[in-house]
Design a protein around this motif. Structure first.
Motif, PDB file in Angstrom:
ATOM      1  N   VAL A  46       2.736  -2.205  -6.009  1.00 12.98           N
ATOM      2  CA  VAL A  46       2.093  -1.401  -5.380  1.00 12.98           C
ATOM      3  C   VAL A  46       0.734  -1.427  -5.735  1.00 12.98           C
ATOM      4  CG1 VAL A  46       1.682   1.146  -5.139  1.00 12.98           C
ATOM      5  CG2 VAL A  46       4.172   0.263  -5.137  1.00 12.98           C
ATOM      6  N   VAL A  47      -0.215  -1.497  -4.789  1.00 11.45           N
ATOM      7  CA  VAL A  47      -1.714  -1.654  -4.919  1.00 11.45           C
ATOM      8  C   VAL A  47      -2.214  -0.755  -3.861  1.00 11.45           C
ATOM      9  CG1 VAL A  47      -3.778  -2.989  -4.737  1.00 11.45           C
ATOM     10  CG2 VAL A  47      -1.694  -3.968  -5.357  1.00 11.45           C
ATOM     11  N   THR A  48      -2.991   0.312  -4.430  1.00  9.06           N
ATOM     12  CA  THR A  48      -3.166   1.548  -3.824  1.00  9.06           C
ATOM     13  C   THR A  48      -4.836   2.079  -4.196  1.00  9.06           C
ATOM     14  OG1 THR A  48      -2.809   3.727  -3.078  1.00  9.06           O
ATOM     15  CG2 THR A  48      -2.280   3.207  -5.337  1.00  9.06           C
ATOM     16  N   THR A  49      -5.384   2.889  -3.375  1.00  7.26           N
ATOM     17  CA  THR A  49      -6.918   3.259  -3.773  1.00  7.26           C
ATOM     18  C   THR A  49      -6.587   4.802  -4.492  1.00  7.26           C
ATOM     19  OG1 THR A  49      -7.540   2.887  -1.547  1.00  7.26           O
ATOM     20  CG2 THR A  49      -8.848   4.487  -2.566  1.00  7.26           C
ATOM     21  N   PHE A  50      -5.193   5.326  -4.428  1.00  4.67           N
ATOM     22  CA  PHE A  50      -5.111   6.568  -5.220  1.00  4.67           C
ATOM     23  C   PHE A  50      -4.668   6.461  -6.698  1.00  4.67           C
ATOM     24  CE2 PHE A  50      -4.636   6.695  -0.554  1.00  4.67           C
ATOM     25  CZ  PHE A  50      -5.533   7.433  -0.340  1.00  4.67           C
ATOM     26  N   ASN A  51      -5.507   6.834  -7.458  1.00  5.43           N
ATOM     27  CA  ASN A  51      -5.189   6.674  -8.966  1.00  5.43           C
ATOM     28  C   ASN A  51      -4.643   8.014  -9.400  1.00  5.43           C
ATOM     29  OD1 ASN A  51      -4.835   6.074 -11.550  1.00  5.43           O
ATOM     30  ND2 ASN A  51      -7.043   6.208 -11.957  1.00  5.43           N
ATOM     31  N   LEU A  52      -3.279   8.297  -8.860  1.00  8.22           N
ATOM     32  CA  LEU A  52      -2.638   9.452  -9.291  1.00  8.22           C
ATOM     33  C   LEU A  52      -1.274   9.140  -9.988  1.00  8.22           C
ATOM     34  CD1 LEU A  52      -3.161  11.576  -5.698  1.00  8.22           C
ATOM     35  CD2 LEU A  52      -4.443  11.918  -7.943  1.00  8.22           C
ATOM     36  N   ASP A 102       1.004  -1.066  -0.013  1.00 10.75           N
ATOM     37  CA  ASP A 102       0.025   0.225  -0.169  1.00 10.75           C
ATOM     38  C   ASP A 102       0.835   1.241   0.039  1.00 10.75           C
ATOM     39  OD1 ASP A 102      -2.234   1.580   0.154  1.00 10.75           O
ATOM     40  OD2 ASP A 102      -2.641   1.473   2.340  1.00 10.75           O
ATOM     41  N   ILE A 103       0.311   2.272  -0.201  1.00 11.84           N
ATOM     42  CA  ILE A 103       1.172   3.774  -0.255  1.00 11.84           C
ATOM     43  C   ILE A 103       0.935   4.310   1.003  1.00 11.84           C
ATOM     44  CG2 ILE A 103       1.408   5.888  -1.287  1.00 11.84           C
ATOM     45  CD1 ILE A 103       1.319   4.840  -3.950  1.00 11.84           C
ATOM     46  N   ARG A 104      -0.194   4.715   1.345  1.00 17.55           N
ATOM     47  CA  ARG A 104      -0.478   5.707   2.441  1.00 17.55           C
ATOM     48  C   ARG A 104      -0.712   4.765   3.712  1.00 17.55           C
ATOM     49  NH1 ARG A 104      -4.629  10.520   0.851  1.00 17.55           N
ATOM     50  NH2 ARG A 104      -3.240  11.505  -0.453  1.00 17.55           N
ATOM     51  N   MET A 105       0.694   4.686   4.389  1.00 20.68           N
ATOM     52  CA  MET A 105       0.503   3.959   5.636  1.00 20.68           C
ATOM     53  C   MET A 105       0.987   4.956   6.812  1.00 20.68           C
ATOM     54  SD  MET A 105       1.547   0.431   4.631  1.00 20.68           S
ATOM     55  CE  MET A 105       2.882   1.002   3.639  1.00 20.68           C
ATOM     56  N   PRO A 106       0.963   4.617   8.124  1.00 23.10           N
ATOM     57  CA  PRO A 106       1.701   5.219   9.248  1.00 23.10           C
ATOM     58  C   PRO A 106       2.988   4.892   9.359  1.00 23.10           C
ATOM     59  CG  PRO A 106       0.372   3.580  10.323  1.00 23.10           C
ATOM     60  CD  PRO A 106      -0.017   3.667   8.805  1.00 23.10           C
ATOM     61  N   ARG A 107       3.820   5.731  10.139  1.00 19.67           N
ATOM     62  CA  ARG A 107       5.339   5.352  10.429  1.00 19.67           C
ATOM     63  C   ARG A 107       6.069   5.636   9.177  1.00 19.67           C
ATOM     64  NH1 ARG A 107       7.087   1.014  14.313  1.00 19.67           N
ATOM     65  NH2 ARG A 107       6.209  -0.475  13.066  1.00 19.67           N
ATOM     66  N   LEU A 108       6.162   4.622   8.350  1.00 15.66           N
ATOM     67  CA  LEU A 108       6.667   4.601   6.892  1.00 15.66           C
ATOM     68  C   LEU A 108       5.674   4.087   5.740  1.00 15.66           C
ATOM     69  CD1 LEU A 108       9.998   5.199   5.861  1.00 15.66           C
ATOM     70  CD2 LEU A 108      10.023   2.404   5.748  1.00 15.66           C
ATOM     71  N   ASP A 109       5.537   5.358   5.059  1.00 12.84           N
ATOM     72  CA  ASP A 109       4.763   5.027   3.967  1.00 12.84           C
ATOM     73  C   ASP A 109       5.189   4.099   2.687  1.00 12.84           C
ATOM     74  OD1 ASP A 109       6.575   6.201   1.703  1.00 12.84           O
ATOM     75  OD2 ASP A 109       5.559   8.532   2.182  1.00 12.84           O
ATOM     76  N   GLY A 110       4.401   3.666   1.885  1.00 11.78           N
ATOM     77  CA  GLY A 110       4.516   2.651   0.880  1.00 11.78           C
ATOM     78  C   GLY A 110       5.858   2.913   0.007  1.00 11.78           C
TER      79      GLY A 110
END
Length: 229
Positions: free
Chosen positions: A87-93, A59-67
């Motif tokens: 990488v599998v994420t909610t954010f299509n950016l 994932d990309i957005r995570m606490p402590r250390l991002d993806g």
């Protein structure tokens, strides 16, 4: 699949339900082995060093250390215990795609991607291929190609490796960097697709690159190809 090596997968996502979903889907595949779960990037980096997975679903957005940073530590050029990262994420950016690929990821999918495509994606990356269609590569290079270049000295180191490439291999690398598929490169150079495949495999090995995505980033990073204005 009995007796055949299985792809070792580590799942990293800060949402327990999402992790559980991936584990359920992926563990049902006879060629996969789920070796661990991580709730953030710090844990993912630690478990990669401990468990040595083949592929990390990140994932990309995570606490402590991002993806993104976790991917850099796991799959980047300075990584000591490397694993391939999907990488599998909610954010299509595009910005996230660019950052993930530069960090060392081998592919990028959205969380609403059908399970079958995620499974196929892991197999694709485990086999040493990139999970980005050529048209996606073209779009990213169009937007971010100039930013890929930097001054950290990596270009000088890689130029020495480039000197070991034949003229034809350099030509193929340039065409890879423009987002062409093997079939398109073959048509462009009047070669057979298998011949192009051999050239691609050879140049990736010489440059110590994992896949085509890394080849694209490298070519722009060292200025072998300059993006259009």
């Amino acid at each position: 699949m009995t007796g055949e090596p299985r792809t070792r997968v580590l799942v990293c996502d800060d949402q327990a339900l999402v992790r559980a979903g991936y584990v359920t889907i992926l563990s049902a595949q006879p060629d996969f082995e789920i070796v661990g779960e991580a709730a953030d990037g710090v844990e993912a980096v630690r478990l990669v060093r401990l468990l040595r997975p083949d592929v990390v679903v990140m994932d990309i957005r995570m606490p402590r250390l991002d993806g993104i940073e976790a991917t850099a530590q796991i799959a980047g050029p300075r990584a000591t215990d490397r694993a391939k990262v999907l990488v599998v994420t909610t954010f299509n950016l595009d910005e996230y795609v660019f950052q993930a690929l530069r960090a060392g990821a081998s592919g990028f999918l959205l969380k609403d991607t059908p399970p079958g495509e995620v499974i196929a994606g892991i197999r694709t990356i485990a086999a040493g291929n990139a999970l980005l269609a050529p048209e996606v590569t073209r779009r990213l290079i169009g937007r971010f190609g100039e930013r890929i270049r930097d001054d950290d000295g990596a270009g000088k180191r890689v130029e020495k490796a480039l000197a070991g490439l034949t003229d034809r291999e350099v030509e193929v690398l340039k065409l890879i960097a423009t987002g062409l598929s093997n079939a398109e490169i073959a048509a462009n150079l009047f070669l057979g697709k298998e011949t192009v495949k051999t050239y691609v495999s050879r140049l990736l090995a010489k440059l110590d690159l994992r896949d085509r995505v890394q080849a694209v980033v490298l070519a722009y990073r060292i200025g072998l190809v300059i993006p259009d204005a």
